[in-house]
Design a protein around this motif. Structure first.
Motif, PDB file in Angstrom:
ATOM      1  N   HIS A 253      -4.212  -0.028   6.157  1.00  0.00           N
ATOM      2  CA  HIS A 253      -4.985  -0.941   5.290  1.00  0.00           C
ATOM      3  C   HIS A 253      -4.736  -2.396   5.666  1.00  0.00           C
ATOM      4  O   HIS A 253      -5.685  -3.201   5.713  1.00  0.00           O
ATOM      5  CB  HIS A 253      -4.611  -0.704   3.820  1.00  0.00           C
ATOM      6  N   CYS A 254      -3.487  -2.744   5.930  1.00  0.00           N
ATOM      7  CA  CYS A 254      -3.183  -4.139   6.289  1.00  0.00           C
ATOM      8  C   CYS A 254      -3.819  -4.526   7.627  1.00  0.00           C
ATOM      9  O   CYS A 254      -4.259  -5.669   7.813  1.00  0.00           O
ATOM     10  CB  CYS A 254      -1.677  -4.339   6.358  1.00  0.00           C
TER      11      CYS A 254
ATOM     12  N   HIS B 273       0.804  -1.224   0.000  1.00  0.00           N
ATOM     13  CA  HIS B 273       0.000   0.000   0.000  1.00  0.00           C
ATOM     14  C   HIS B 273       0.837   1.274   0.000  1.00  0.00           C
ATOM     15  O   HIS B 273       0.288   2.383  -0.063  1.00  0.00           O
ATOM     16  CB  HIS B 273      -0.942   0.010   1.210  1.00  0.00           C
TER      17      HIS B 273
ATOM     18  N   SER C 219      -7.355  -5.652   7.151  1.00  0.00           N
ATOM     19  CA  SER C 219      -7.571  -6.733   6.182  1.00  0.00           C
ATOM     20  C   SER C 219      -8.133  -7.964   6.876  1.00  0.00           C
ATOM     21  O   SER C 219      -8.115  -8.071   8.100  1.00  0.00           O
ATOM     22  CB  SER C 219      -6.261  -7.077   5.477  1.00  0.00           C
TER      23      SER C 219
END
Length: 450
Positions: free
Chosen positions: A113-114, A95, A117
């Protein structure tokens, strides 16, 4: 270290021993500061503790964290950490965002973002800054806890380490003293009494093995604790991110190694009754009136007898004056020959002593201290147990605490004094150290701590 911080400022936040940012900084009386763990390790084998910077001697042993220094170090560490988090090396390959979130479950750094997830959404997350602060705090607490337990074991080994060596000598000496006590009283050694003497050696030999085994367990535990402490010492010098990834497992191992701490054994023989003992002792009974008294200002034995420890050359005692509310009373009678027996009530106090001393010594000194001219049975409460000691020379007595009254049997012609547990009709100790050519005053020492 943070390359953006002035070098002089970094130096003020650096431990003189490990040459890294302070961990749990403490300040000595001279004004210089070090990591608490570094200081303790550097003093571990030192003959006289000194400041590692100016070498000024230090008598202080318990330190409190320097909060100002700790906060300044925290600010410096955060600046250094932020410099790393903002670097290109800390960007997510997928990202292209900075990894500023720490996943506690798989101990990795993630971008926003991770962290949301499917792989990580059920995991526990926090900011890297928060995680570093928390892990540094846990690391510091674990190191303090480990060090305290290492010192606890070392204290027990120093205090009781010679007991296994001394133990069998004590057993055979007690057997000889018991036989001499029978002879002094002209008592017949009945079959039950013979069995008790044989049991003394058998049980003592068995306990000797237990003492050696427990001592070995304590030494092994100390080695394990110290190895874990050294691992954490190395861990505290690692960069924050590396520390985050590796510390979790070490903290768990540190907690585990501190479980099941072996405690020193307190050997104690049950008091075994002697056939017709009290009937024979009462043949020599005298009544002693307590006419002399001294207050705690002149009693320099009982409070600090708790500092008795087995050193390399045997037991030693500190004789500094105590501040407890206590007193001693004694009788004025002087016996020049023969055998005498009397009793003293000791059931109302934890700390007490009974015995005799020489007439000339008492008149000369006028105080109550441990001396080669005083022959005492001493009982003190130490930590969570009680111990019995005899003086001249100072030696422990591994026998049950007497109940209610202690009998004192003085055999001037043979130069001995013996102490008896009246309630159990048993011998506590027989002391063959009196000189028959120098008759003692009958001195009933009685010290009570209110």
């Amino acid at each position: 270290m943070d390359s953006n911080l002035p070098e002089n400022f970094q130096k003020e936040l650096t431990c003189a021993i490990c040459l890294n940012y302070f961990i749990d900084p403490v300040t000595m009386g001279c004004g210089h500061s070090c990591c608490c763990s570094c200081l303790y390790v550097s003093w571990e084998k030192a003959e006289s503790p000194t400041c590692p910077v100016c070498r000024e001697p230090s008598e202080q042993k318990n330190f409190k964290t320097n909060i100002v220094l700790k906060n300044l170090v925290s600010m410096a560490r955060k600046a250094s950490l932020w410099q790393f988090l903002s670097s290109e090396d800390n960007r997510c390959g997928l990202h292209k965002e900075a990894k500023q979130i720490f996943c506690e479950d798989n101990r990795s750094l993630l971008c926003l973002h991770c962290s949301s997830s499917q792989e990580h959404e059920a995991h526990r997350h926090c900011s890297v800054e928060e995680a570093v602060e928390e892990h540094r705090r846990k690391l510091s607490n674990q190191m303090r806890s480990l060090w305290e337990k290492i010192q606890e074991i070392q204290k027990n080994l120093s205090k009781d380490g010679r007991i296994p060596v001394y133990w069998m000598t004590y057993l055979y000496r007690r057997q000889d003293e018991t036989r001499a006590f029978y002879e002094a009283l002209q008592l017949v050694l009945h079959e039950k009494d013979k069995q008790n003497l044989e049991i003394l050696i058998k049980e003592g030999s068995k306990l000797s093995g237990q003492l050696e085994k427990r001592q070995a367990e304590m030494i092994e535990k100390r080695i394990s604790l110290r190895a874990m402490y050294d691992e954490l010492m190395d861990m505290r010098l690692k960069p924050d991110v590396e520390m985050l990834k590796e510390l979790g497992d070490k903290l768990r191992r540190s907690e585990q190694v501190q479980l099941h701490m072996p405690q020193p054994l307190q050997p104690e023989f049950p008091a075994r009754p002697i056939t017709r003992l009290m009937r024979r002792l009462n043949c020599f009974r005298v009544e002693v009136s307590f006419t002399g008294e001294i207050t705690h200002d002149n009693i320099r034995l009982f409070d600090d007898v708790r500092s008795l420890r087995f050193m390399r050359d045997g037991p030693h005692v500190s004789l500094d004056p105590g501040a407890s509310n206590c007193f001693a009373a004694w009788g004025a009678q002087v016996f020049n020959s023969g055998k005498r027996y009397w009793e003293v009530n000791v059931d109302k106090s934890w700390d007490w002593a009974v015995g005799v001393c020489r007439d000339s010594w008492m008149k000369k000194n006028g105080t109550l201290t441990e001396s080669k001219d005083t022959f005492l049975l001493i009982h003190v409460k130490e930590d969570n147990h009680t111990t019995l000691w005899t003086t001249a020379p100072m030696a422990p007595q591994y026998i049950q605490k007497p109940l209610g009254r202690v009998g004192v049997f003085l055999d001037i012609d043979n130069g001995s004094v013996s102490f008896v547990d009246v309630a159990r009709c048993s011998l506590i100790n027989s002391h063959p150290s009196l000189c028959p050519h120098s008759p003692p005053t009958v001195l009933i020492h009685r010290c009570t701590i209110f």
